[in-house]
Design an enzyme around this catalytic site. Structure first.
Site, short mmCIF file in Angstrom:
data_model
loop_
_atom_site.label_atom_id
_atom_site.label_comp_id
_atom_site.label_asym_id
_atom_site.label_seq_id
_atom_site.Cartn_x
_atom_site.Cartn_y
_atom_site.Cartn_z
CG ASP A 144 -8.96 -0.96 11.53
OD1 ASP A 144 -7.97 -1.65 11.17
OD2 ASP A 144 -9.39 0.00 10.87
CG ASP B 224 -0.28 -0.36 2.52
OD1 ASP B 224 0.96 -0.38 2.57
OD2 ASP B 224 -0.99 -0.62 3.49
CG HIS C 214 -6.05 -2.05 8.56
ND1 HIS C 214 -6.28 -0.72 8.84
CD2 HIS C 214 -4.70 -2.21 8.71
CE1 HIS C 214 -5.15 -0.13 9.13
NE2 HIS C 214 -4.17 -1.01 9.06
CD GLU D 245 -8.80 1.35 7.46
OE1 GLU D 245 -8.74 0.39 8.24
OE2 GLU D 245 -8.20 2.42 7.65
#
Ligand code: GLP
Length: 260
Positions: A136, A67, A138, A143
């Site tokens: 979270d 990413d 990810h 997400e």
């Protein structure tokens, strides 16, 4: 999923480096999927150390990063381009043309994402994908709510991710809101996956990813569908695992197991 609990983050990094070394020894022109964040730093230091000792050769290796932030020039100290060069690429003998990192400054994201996916295929697919995990749950910047068959694309970062990553920037307002990330579907096509996590902050995400239901609310849980994922965690990140005793038992009994 194979879960390997290590006493310290340093042992976690060394174990992950051994995985990378095994892949490169078996296939010197392997394709590696790379991750950023603070978690894989120890792994990259170990790879650099092994390379400097003459034990790891990257001259035929190809890499694809997961990413990149949208809008940061590659020279920005928090861009993932900068991170990778600073912590790994400038210290090893990988040919620059073999390095692929998503562009956060392209003028055509759709075309870039399609090209990135095609390029991974042209290179024969990713042999080993290294992953961290967000608080979270990810992977990459997939997400909660991301399709589990998603491909490389633009994502809007969750507020929690922006808060988590603000520590790397001068202030929260500087954290980019968008990113380009390989999709969960892209990640799942890797031959092998190594997920790393350390520290208490990751304990809930690791428990949900490893022992919870497969859900787009914890995109790392999709790794349960992958046939060859190893999860390296330190004691703190392992602290909420209910199956901890079994995971340790498996590791203890591994030397006696018949060859798979
Ligand atoms: C970012 C990256 C992820 C990484 C996560 C955790 O969100 N996109 O790939 O896994 O941060 O980062 P850290 O290792 O610093 O906790």
């Amino acid at each position: 999923m194979e879960v390997v609990v290590q006493k310290t983050p340093a042992e976690m990094s060394a174990a992950a480096a051994r995985e990378v070394a095994n892949v490169l020894n078996a296939k010197p022109n392997a394709v590696l999927g790379m991750a950023t964040g603070s978690t894989p730093l120890g792994l990259y230091q170990e790879l650099v150390r092994l390379h400097k000792k003459g034990e790891l050769d990257f001259s035929h290796v190809t890499t694809f990063n997961l990413d990149e932030y949208v809008g940061l020039p590659i020279t920005h100290p928090q861009s993932y381009h900068h991170f990778m060069h600073e912590h790994l690429f400038r210290h090893i003998n990988i040919p620059p043309q073999n390095i692929h990192i998503p562009s956060g400054t392209t003028t055509n994201y759709r075309a870039f994402c399609e090209w990135y996916e095609q390029r991974i295929k042209q290179c024969g697919g990713i042999d080993l994908q290294i992953l961290g995990i967000g608080t979270d749950g990810h992977v990459g910047f997939n997400e909660p709510g991301s399709s589990l068959s998603s491909r490389t694309r633009l994502k809007t970062l969750a507020r929690q991710t922006i808060d988590d990553n603000a520590r790397f920037f001068k202030n929260r307002d500087e954290v980019p809101i968008y990113a380009i990330t390989m999709g969960v579907g892209t990640v799942l096509e890797a031959g092998e996956i190594v997920l790393l996590a350390n520290g208490k902050k990751k304990a809930a995400a690791i428990a949900a990813a490893v022992e919870g239901p497969v859900t787009s609310m914890i995109t790392a849980s999709a790794l349960q569908l992958h046939p060859s994922t190893r999860v390296y965690v330190d004691e703190e990140a392992a602290s909420q695992l209910k199956m901890r005793e079994y995971f340790d038992w498996v590791q203890e009994k591994k030397p006696g197991a018949p060859p798979a």
